[in-house]
Design a protein around this motif. Structure first.
Motif, PDB file in Angstrom:
ATOM      1  N   PRO A   1     -20.085 153.785  65.112  1.00 48.28           N
ATOM      2  CA  PRO A   1     -20.095 155.057  65.855  1.00 48.28           C
ATOM      3  C   PRO A   1     -19.348 156.193  65.155  1.00 48.28           C
ATOM      4  CG  PRO A   1     -19.683 153.242  67.348  1.00 48.28           C
ATOM      5  CD  PRO A   1     -19.674 152.653  65.963  1.00 48.28           C
ATOM      6  N   ARG A  25     -21.220 159.740  64.447  1.00 47.53           N
ATOM      7  CA  ARG A  25     -20.802 161.048  64.969  1.00 47.53           C
ATOM      8  C   ARG A  25     -20.506 162.030  63.842  1.00 47.53           C
ATOM      9  NH1 ARG A  25     -17.812 157.687  68.918  1.00 47.53           N
ATOM     10  NH2 ARG A  25     -19.241 157.550  70.671  1.00 47.53           N
ATOM     11  N   PHE A  29     -23.377 144.188  57.933  1.00 45.17           N
ATOM     12  CA  PHE A  29     -23.533 142.906  58.613  1.00 45.17           C
ATOM     13  C   PHE A  29     -25.014 142.725  58.977  1.00 45.17           C
ATOM     14  CE2 PHE A  29     -19.143 144.085  59.405  1.00 45.17           C
ATOM     15  CZ  PHE A  29     -18.441 142.890  59.343  1.00 45.17           C
ATOM     16  N   GLY A  58     -24.466 140.054  62.544  1.00 47.07           N
ATOM     17  CA  GLY A  58     -23.045 139.775  62.743  1.00 47.07           C
ATOM     18  C   GLY A  58     -22.359 139.063  61.605  1.00 47.07           C
ATOM     19  N   THR A  59     -23.046 138.885  60.465  1.00 51.67           N
ATOM     20  CA  THR A  59     -22.434 138.215  59.317  1.00 51.67           C
ATOM     21  C   THR A  59     -22.488 139.148  58.110  1.00 51.67           C
ATOM     22  OG1 THR A  59     -23.196 136.094  60.150  1.00 51.67           O
ATOM     23  CG2 THR A  59     -22.535 136.165  57.836  1.00 51.67           C
ATOM     24  N   PRO A  60     -21.378 139.280  57.360  1.00 50.45           N
ATOM     25  CA  PRO A  60     -21.397 140.226  56.231  1.00 50.45           C
ATOM     26  C   PRO A  60     -22.372 139.798  55.127  1.00 50.45           C
ATOM     27  CG  PRO A  60     -19.246 139.125  56.426  1.00 50.45           C
ATOM     28  CD  PRO A  60     -20.085 138.621  57.531  1.00 50.45           C
ATOM     29  N   TYR A 118     -26.102 146.105  60.685  1.00 46.41           N
ATOM     30  CA  TYR A 118     -25.048 146.976  61.225  1.00 46.41           C
ATOM     31  C   TYR A 118     -24.173 147.462  60.068  1.00 46.41           C
ATOM     32  CZ  TYR A 118     -21.136 148.575  64.121  1.00 46.41           C
ATOM     33  OH  TYR A 118     -20.164 149.332  64.707  1.00 46.41           O
ATOM     34  N   TYR A 172     -20.846 149.043  58.873  1.00 52.65           N
ATOM     35  CA  TYR A 172     -19.474 149.177  59.359  1.00 52.65           C
ATOM     36  C   TYR A 172     -18.631 149.960  58.353  1.00 52.65           C
ATOM     37  CZ  TYR A 172     -14.591 147.536  59.492  1.00 52.65           C
ATOM     38  OH  TYR A 172     -13.224 147.467  59.473  1.00 52.65           O
ATOM     39  N   LEU A 205     -11.547 151.970  59.675  1.00 54.64           N
ATOM     40  CA  LEU A 205     -10.903 153.143  60.279  1.00 54.64           C
ATOM     41  C   LEU A 205      -9.441 153.234  59.867  1.00 54.64           C
ATOM     42  CD1 LEU A 205     -12.180 152.984  63.967  1.00 54.64           C
ATOM     43  CD2 LEU A 205     -13.002 154.420  62.101  1.00 54.64           C
ATOM     44  N   GLY A 259      -5.350 146.806  63.191  1.00 51.58           N
ATOM     45  CA  GLY A 259      -6.005 147.594  64.227  1.00 51.58           C
ATOM     46  C   GLY A 259      -6.197 149.011  63.717  1.00 51.58           C
ATOM     47  N   HIS A 281     -13.462 155.196  68.966  1.00 48.53           N
ATOM     48  CA  HIS A 281     -13.911 153.991  68.283  1.00 48.53           C
ATOM     49  C   HIS A 281     -12.712 153.234  67.738  1.00 48.53           C
ATOM     50  CE1 HIS A 281     -16.723 151.655  65.994  1.00 48.53           C
ATOM     51  NE2 HIS A 281     -16.243 152.050  64.843  1.00 48.53           N
ATOM     52  N   GLN A 314     -11.183 149.135  66.007  1.00 51.37           N
ATOM     53  CA  GLN A 314     -11.492 147.831  65.441  1.00 51.37           C
ATOM     54  C   GLN A 314     -10.221 147.009  65.288  1.00 51.37           C
ATOM     55  OE1 GLN A 314     -12.188 149.522  60.951  1.00 51.37           O
ATOM     56  NE2 GLN A 314     -13.746 149.949  62.461  1.00 51.37           N
ATOM     57  N   LEU A 363     -14.082 140.107  63.474  1.00 51.91           N
ATOM     58  CA  LEU A 363     -13.760 141.530  63.541  1.00 51.91           C
ATOM     59  C   LEU A 363     -14.334 142.071  64.847  1.00 51.91           C
ATOM     60  CD1 LEU A 363     -12.962 144.296  62.120  1.00 51.91           C
ATOM     61  CD2 LEU A 363     -15.307 144.312  61.246  1.00 51.91           C
ATOM     62  N   ILE A 370     -15.169 145.247  67.188  1.00 51.47           N
ATOM     63  CA  ILE A 370     -15.432 146.684  67.053  1.00 51.47           C
ATOM     64  C   ILE A 370     -15.749 147.230  68.446  1.00 51.47           C
ATOM     65  CG2 ILE A 370     -16.933 148.417  65.995  1.00 51.47           C
ATOM     66  CD1 ILE A 370     -17.566 146.308  63.817  1.00 51.47           C
ATOM     67  N   ASP A 406     -16.128 150.748  71.198  1.00 51.06           N
ATOM     68  CA  ASP A 406     -16.252 152.196  71.376  1.00 51.06           C
ATOM     69  C   ASP A 406     -16.158 152.488  72.868  1.00 51.06           C
ATOM     70  OD1 ASP A 406     -17.398 154.792  69.647  1.00 51.06           O
ATOM     71  OD2 ASP A 406     -17.659 154.887  71.817  1.00 51.06           O
ATOM     72  N   ARG A 459     -18.429 144.791  70.011  1.00 56.21           N
ATOM     73  CA  ARG A 459     -19.157 143.884  69.116  1.00 56.21           C
ATOM     74  C   ARG A 459     -18.179 142.947  68.454  1.00 56.21           C
ATOM     75  NH1 ARG A 459     -24.042 145.696  66.554  1.00 56.21           N
ATOM     76  NH2 ARG A 459     -24.783 147.628  67.500  1.00 56.21           N
ATOM     77  N   LYS A 460     -18.637 141.749  68.184  1.00 56.67           N
ATOM     78  CA  LYS A 460     -17.826 140.818  67.398  1.00 56.67           C
ATOM     79  C   LYS A 460     -18.610 140.424  66.161  1.00 56.67           C
ATOM     80  CE  LYS A 460     -14.990 138.812  70.990  1.00 56.67           C
ATOM     81  NZ  LYS A 460     -14.503 137.553  71.552  1.00 56.67           N
ATOM     82  N   MET A 461     -17.978 140.592  64.998  1.00 63.61           N
ATOM     83  CA  MET A 461     -18.615 140.262  63.732  1.00 63.61           C
ATOM     84  C   MET A 461     -17.869 139.096  63.097  1.00 63.61           C
ATOM     85  SD  MET A 461     -20.984 142.432  63.621  1.00 63.61           S
ATOM     86  CE  MET A 461     -21.558 144.082  63.954  1.00 63.61           C
ATOM     87  N   SER A 462     -18.607 138.090  62.701  1.00 68.13           N
ATOM     88  CA  SER A 462     -17.958 136.941  62.076  1.00 68.13           C
ATOM     89  C   SER A 462     -17.526 137.268  60.649  1.00 68.13           C
ATOM     90  CB  SER A 462     -18.916 135.751  62.047  1.00 68.13           C
ATOM     91  OG  SER A 462     -18.342 134.713  61.272  1.00 68.13           O
ATOM     92  N   VAL A 463     -16.289 136.919  60.316  1.00 64.31           N
ATOM     93  CA  VAL A 463     -15.846 137.057  58.914  1.00 64.31           C
ATOM     94  C   VAL A 463     -15.457 135.676  58.379  1.00 64.31           C
ATOM     95  CG1 VAL A 463     -15.136 139.461  59.103  1.00 64.31           C
ATOM     96  CG2 VAL A 463     -13.486 137.683  59.636  1.00 64.31           C
TER      97      VAL A 463
END
Lengths: 89, 344
Positions: free
Chosen positions: A8, A12, A58, A61-63, A81, A83, A86, B148, B154, B156, B220, B222, B224, B231-235
């Motif tokens: 997001p 933006r 991703f 959901g996996t890099p 996705y 990413y 931040l 964090g 937004h 994460q 991870l 994420i 908003d 969202r949950k991203m597997s690392v």
């Protein structure tokens, strides 16, 4: 077609709404997405066309493994996705 | 040990009395006590951790109060550093927690000292450079830490277990080039986003400190708050596929001082921080008498503030020689003012 969405804070910053983009690899999907939203390309890829260091893509959901060629396979039902890390807090 | 005040938390089955007793033994380093940091400190102190070391380089300002939940207008009137103001509030919230407030800029020369003897490091920072430094220090001391970040609506969160799960540098190979990401300067930040990210960080801390490390998968998160999304991203595989310079190859570019700058633009502040290469011990009374000729000066035991008569900037000086120059984001202007009024 694969669905592509951008984090997001990027969405933006430049025009890159969630949408569908054709392609069988991450590279092809992103190229298709950038055709519709060219301003987003420079925030995701560097001058060599590789992922910028602070960007992760991703798939479901996996890099992705291949950050240079972006050759990871993408199926029509997949979600891509983009990413961006931040800094604030 | 009387645990009555934590009864509601102990009634929560995954923690219980045994978990609460472990939490009471927990020792935490909190890096940064701004927006994320003050919400984290509040959560950890109310939850009853054993000790909390808070390190922050900054002082309280009016624009902080929109989201930095530990501070108020009195702190501004007293010109208090955030670590000191936070500790005062926290000690009233829970006097059982051993608080160790430190007014300092976290850098490669001091971070290992701050991280000594803690079970967990929490990230309340506002910049990538210090986060890479925390990452290096955590890898070196094998201390878990929770990243964090927050901008706009937004945020994460990523819990990191050194040597086991992907570290920050596995995730993001390097700090972004200037202009490549939104910052608090360009996108602002919402208090609710801060609170959600801090809540996720505190929850991760409670799981770890109560002995439920198994409930922290390598993910991870994420969020908003404006979109109402999470969202949950597997690392899980990221460390194995990253060949990370830090956690796989063993380099410590940030902790060794090879990377990192002495002069930093502060996120969202129109301000620049200058850290002298060599720490000093300043006498504020002497500085004040010298600087009164050039502008308005006030000081307390923690900081000295100078507003030069013919300028738009304000300089806040700390006892170790570090300064925050407000009213510019131009590094050269800030360095020039520092040289003129403080010396090199």
């Amino acid at each position: 077609m694969p669905r592509v969405s951008f984090t997001p804070n990027l969405e933006r910053h430049v025009h890159c709404p969630t949408g569908e983009a054709a392609g069988q690899t991450v590279r092809a999907v992103l190229d298709a997405a950038f055709q519709a939203n060219p301003a987003a390309r420079g925030y995701v890829l560097d001058e060599h066309g590789e992922l910028r260091k602070h960007v992760v893509v991703f798939v479901n959901g996996t890099p992705v493994r291949d950050r240079r060629q972006l050759s990871d396979r993408v199926a029509p039902s997949d979600e891509v996705y983009v990413y961006q890390a931040l800094s604030g807090g | 040990m009387n645990l009555d005040r934590y009864s509601r938390q102990m009634l929560f089955a995954p923690i219980g009395e045994a978990g609460q007793r472990r939490i009471r033994e927990g020792r935490v380093l909190l890096c940064g006590c701004g927006a994320l940091g003050s919400a984290i400190a509040d959560g950890l102190t109310r939850a009853g951790i054993g000790s909390l070391r808070l390190v922050d380089r900054d002082f309280v300002e009016l624009s902080n109060l929109q989201r930095q939940v530990l501070f108020d207008e009195q702190d501004i009137a007293e010109q208090l550093p955030k670590a000191i103001a936070a500790a005062r509030k926290l000690s009233k919230i829970n006097s059982e927690v051993a608080l160790d407030p430190i007014v300092a800029d976290i850098d490669f020369t001091n971070i290992l000292k701050f991280a000594e003897g803690v079970d967990l490091i929490l990230d309340g920072m506002d910049n990538f450079e210090t986060r890479f430094l925390i990452n290096d220090a955590a890898l070196t001391t094998k201390t878990p830490w929770v990243y964090g970040g927050c901008v706009g609506s937004h945020g994460q969160v990523l819990p990191i277990f050194p040597g086991e799960t992907a570290c920050l540098q596995c995730l993001i190979g390097d700090v972004p080039e200037p202009g490549m990401t939104e910052t608090c300067d360009t996108a602002g930040v919402l208090g609710p986003a801060i609170n959600v990210v801090a809540a996720l960080q505190v929850t991760a801390a409670l799981k770890l400190l109560s002995g439920r490390r198994d409930l922290l998968p390598p993910e991870l998160t994420i969020i908003d708050v404006w979109d109402g999304t999470l969202r949950k991203m597997s690392v899980a595989n990221l460390r194995a596929q990253s060949n990370c310079p830090a956690c796989v190859q063993g380099r410590r570019d940030w902790l060794s001082g090879t990377r990192g700058s002495q002069t930093t633009v502060l996120c969202g502040r129109n301000a620049v921080q200058i850290s002298p290469a060599k720490k000093q011990t300043l006498s504020f009374s002497e500085m004040a008498s010298r600087l009164r000729a050039v502008g308005e000066v006030s000081y307390n035991p923690f900081l000295l503030r100078l507003t030069p008569t013919n300028g738009e900037q304000q300089i806040t000086l700390f006892p170790d020689g570090r300064a925050i120059v407000k009213g510019t984001d131009d590094l050269a202007v800030a360095r020039g003012l520092y040289a003129r009024y403080v010396g090199t």
